[in-house]
Structures are given as C-alpha cells and as structure tokens.
Motif scaffolding. Structure first.
Motif, PDB file in Angstrom:
ATOM      1  N   GLY A  59       3.746   0.987  -0.192  1.00  0.00           N
ATOM      2  CA  GLY A  59       3.821   0.150   0.996  1.00  0.00           C
ATOM      3  C   GLY A  59       5.058   0.449   1.817  1.00  0.00           C
ATOM      4  O   GLY A  59       6.168   0.205   1.379  1.00  0.00           O
ATOM      5  N   THR A  60       4.854   0.980   2.994  1.00  0.00           N
ATOM      6  CA  THR A  60       5.987   1.286   3.857  1.00  0.00           C
ATOM      7  C   THR A  60       6.250   0.094   4.766  1.00  0.00           C
ATOM      8  O   THR A  60       5.340  -0.633   5.141  1.00  0.00           O
ATOM      9  N   PHE A  61       7.499  -0.099   5.099  1.00  0.00           N
ATOM     10  CA  PHE A  61       7.896  -1.202   5.951  1.00  0.00           C
ATOM     11  C   PHE A  61       8.121  -0.713   7.376  1.00  0.00           C
ATOM     12  O   PHE A  61       8.591   0.398   7.583  1.00  0.00           O
ATOM     13  N   VAL A  62       7.772  -1.561   8.342  1.00  0.00           N
ATOM     14  CA  VAL A  62       7.891  -1.231   9.760  1.00  0.00           C
ATOM     15  C   VAL A  62       8.895  -2.188  10.397  1.00  0.00           C
ATOM     16  O   VAL A  62       8.823  -3.406  10.208  1.00  0.00           O
ATOM     17  N   LYS A  63       9.802  -1.629  11.184  1.00  0.00           N
ATOM     18  CA  LYS A  63      10.805  -2.426  11.905  1.00  0.00           C
ATOM     19  C   LYS A  63      10.093  -3.183  13.025  1.00  0.00           C
ATOM     20  O   LYS A  63       9.428  -2.584  13.870  1.00  0.00           O
ATOM     21  N   VAL A  64      10.245  -4.546  13.048  1.00  0.00           N
ATOM     22  CA  VAL A  64       9.478  -5.344  13.996  1.00  0.00           C
ATOM     23  C   VAL A  64      10.353  -6.054  15.032  1.00  0.00           C
ATOM     24  O   VAL A  64      10.132  -5.917  16.230  1.00  0.00           O
ATOM     25  N   VAL A  65      11.337  -6.829  14.577  1.00  0.00           N
ATOM     26  CA  VAL A  65      12.104  -7.665  15.506  1.00  0.00           C
ATOM     27  C   VAL A  65      13.478  -7.965  14.902  1.00  0.00           C
ATOM     28  O   VAL A  65      13.650  -7.922  13.692  1.00  0.00           O
ATOM     29  N   LEU A 153      -3.868 -18.515   5.040  1.00  0.00           N
ATOM     30  CA  LEU A 153      -3.664 -17.240   5.736  1.00  0.00           C
ATOM     31  C   LEU A 153      -2.876 -16.279   4.852  1.00  0.00           C
ATOM     32  O   LEU A 153      -1.987 -16.697   4.109  1.00  0.00           O
ATOM     33  N   ASP A 154      -3.186 -15.001   4.933  1.00  0.00           N
ATOM     34  CA  ASP A 154      -2.421 -13.987   4.212  1.00  0.00           C
ATOM     35  C   ASP A 154      -1.063 -13.838   4.868  1.00  0.00           C
ATOM     36  O   ASP A 154      -0.877 -14.204   6.033  1.00  0.00           O
ATOM     37  N   GLU A 155      -0.108 -13.286   4.126  1.00  0.00           N
ATOM     38  CA  GLU A 155       1.210 -13.043   4.703  1.00  0.00           C
ATOM     39  C   GLU A 155       1.608 -11.587   4.504  1.00  0.00           C
ATOM     40  O   GLU A 155       1.079 -10.897   3.650  1.00  0.00           O
ATOM     41  N   TYR A 156       2.528 -11.153   5.355  1.00  0.00           N
ATOM     42  CA  TYR A 156       3.079  -9.809   5.246  1.00  0.00           C
ATOM     43  C   TYR A 156       4.278  -9.841   4.309  1.00  0.00           C
ATOM     44  O   TYR A 156       5.010 -10.823   4.274  1.00  0.00           O
ATOM     45  N   GLU A 157       4.465  -8.760   3.570  1.00  0.00           N
ATOM     46  CA  GLU A 157       5.718  -8.608   2.835  1.00  0.00           C
ATOM     47  C   GLU A 157       6.806  -8.510   3.883  1.00  0.00           C
ATOM     48  O   GLU A 157       6.651  -7.797   4.872  1.00  0.00           O
ATOM     49  N   LEU A 158       7.907  -9.213   3.689  1.00  0.00           N
ATOM     50  CA  LEU A 158       8.964  -9.258   4.699  1.00  0.00           C
ATOM     51  C   LEU A 158      10.310  -8.989   4.033  1.00  0.00           C
ATOM     52  O   LEU A 158      10.586  -9.488   2.948  1.00  0.00           O
ATOM     53  N   LYS A 159      11.109  -8.155   4.698  1.00  0.00           N
ATOM     54  CA  LYS A 159      12.487  -7.966   4.232  1.00  0.00           C
ATOM     55  C   LYS A 159      13.390  -7.887   5.456  1.00  0.00           C
ATOM     56  O   LYS A 159      12.974  -7.460   6.531  1.00  0.00           O
ATOM     57  N   LEU A 167       8.344  -5.493   8.220  1.00  0.00           N
ATOM     58  CA  LEU A 167       7.121  -6.009   7.614  1.00  0.00           C
ATOM     59  C   LEU A 167       6.427  -4.896   6.839  1.00  0.00           C
ATOM     60  O   LEU A 167       6.365  -3.754   7.282  1.00  0.00           O
ATOM     61  N   GLY A 168       5.899  -5.279   5.680  1.00  0.00           N
ATOM     62  CA  GLY A 168       5.177  -4.345   4.820  1.00  0.00           C
ATOM     63  C   GLY A 168       3.698  -4.690   4.787  1.00  0.00           C
ATOM     64  O   GLY A 168       3.164  -5.305   5.714  1.00  0.00           O
ATOM     65  N   PRO A 169       3.039  -4.358   3.687  1.00  0.00           N
ATOM     66  CA  PRO A 169       1.593  -4.610   3.580  1.00  0.00           C
ATOM     67  C   PRO A 169       1.259  -6.101   3.503  1.00  0.00           C
ATOM     68  O   PRO A 169       2.091  -6.922   3.128  1.00  0.00           O
ATOM     69  N   VAL A 170       0.013  -6.415   3.840  1.00  0.00           N
ATOM     70  CA  VAL A 170      -0.487  -7.792   3.771  1.00  0.00           C
ATOM     71  C   VAL A 170      -0.769  -8.118   2.314  1.00  0.00           C
ATOM     72  O   VAL A 170      -1.260  -7.278   1.559  1.00  0.00           O
TER      73      VAL A 170
END
Length: 177
Positions: A59-65, A153-159, A167-170
């Motif tokens: 699971g790769t994480f994406v820079k969001v905010v 509701l599902d949630e995203y992995e968050l770091k 945010l990572g995978p749901v």
C-alpha cells in the motif's frame, strides 16, 4: 523339421526387434509437431500469466493536504493515485472526507456508500450527517451507519508526515466493530 514346416516358416515375415520405417516417421513428425506447437503456445501462456507473477506493491501513500487545514468539520479532498492493472496503467482521481474526531485525531472516510455504492455528501440536509442522495442512507461524522446502509463507511489509512497528510489504501472502518 519337415518340409511342410519349412515352407510355413519361409513365407512368414521376419520379425525385427527394431523400429519400422512407419514408426520412425510417426515419432519424428509427432515430436516435431509438438515442439512447434509448444513454441507457439508458450508465449501466449506467458503473456496471460505474467501479470499474476509480478510482485504486488504494498500500500503506497499519496500526499493529499497540509495537516493544518484539517478541522472538526469534514472536508472533501480529491487526489490521484498511480495504478497498474496488468498492462493497463491509469491515474484515477479519488475522493476522501477528512476531519478530526472529538479527541483531535484525524481520519479520512471513503465517499462510497455501503448500501449500493453511490457517492455520499456531507451535511446536504443540514443535519451534520453524511447522506447518500440515491437511496437515503445516513452516516454520522465518523462514518457510523444510521439508516439503510448495512455497514459503516470505509476509511483510508492515514499518516501525518512533515505536516502533510498521506492517504493509503481503503480499509474497513476501525472505529466501529
């Protein structure tokens, strides 16, 4: 040995222990045909199986905010992920609702309704709930299902790293079991 027995053995074909010409040609042509068939089929099998054999990315994480922009009120953020599915490469845009809970911990919810997969919206009925416009499902701010929907509701992995939210995978919602 009598004359009669001698004549019978003289007219019988001689039994050989080796391979006949017909058998030799049969084996040779069959082997050559099998070799050529395998030469044609193996690349096709490799083409079909190769994506399955490739190592899956974790699971790769994406820079969001920026973390400083997150409030107690849920906000909608869009982000793109890089996706490789076999030979098909795409960059789909995803959405997350990010907010803080009552203890100040940040979390991100998927906007996909657990009833029939519609996209939910926040506070559209001025009731501080997520609402599905299609079938009327309602969820709390933390994603707990209230009406119609069978699951939260599902949630995203968050770091949080360097003051940015990634945010990572749901995954299934960890707040409610």
């Amino acid at each position: 040995m009598s004359n009669h027995e001698h004549q019978e053995t003289a007219h019988r074909p001689v039994k050989r222990n080796g391979m006949s010409r017909r058998q030799f040609l049969s084996y040779t042509l069959g082997g050559a045909g099998a070799f050529m068939g395998a030469g044609m089929i193996l690349p096709m099998v490799r083409f079909a199986v190769d994506p399955i054999l490739q190592k899956k990315e974790t699971g790769t994480f994406v820079k969001v905010v920026e973390a400083s922009k997150i409030t107690n009120e849920p906000q909608e953020f869009k982000f793109k992920i890089h996706q490789v599915d076999g030979w098909y490469i795409s960059d789909p845009e995803l959405t997350a609702w990010i907010s803080k809970d009552s203890q100040g911990k940040m979390f991100a919810l998927s906007p996909v309704c657990k009833h029939l997969g519609c996209t939910i919206g926040w506070n559209t009925e001025k009731n501080n709930q997520y609402v599905c416009p299609c079938h009327g499902a309602h969820y709390t701010q933390e994603g707990k299902n209230l009406v119609v929907a069978p699951k939260p509701l599902d949630e995203y992995e968050l770091k949080v790293e360097n003051e940015w939210i990634y945010l990572g995978p749901v995954m299934p919602n960890t707040r409610f079991k």
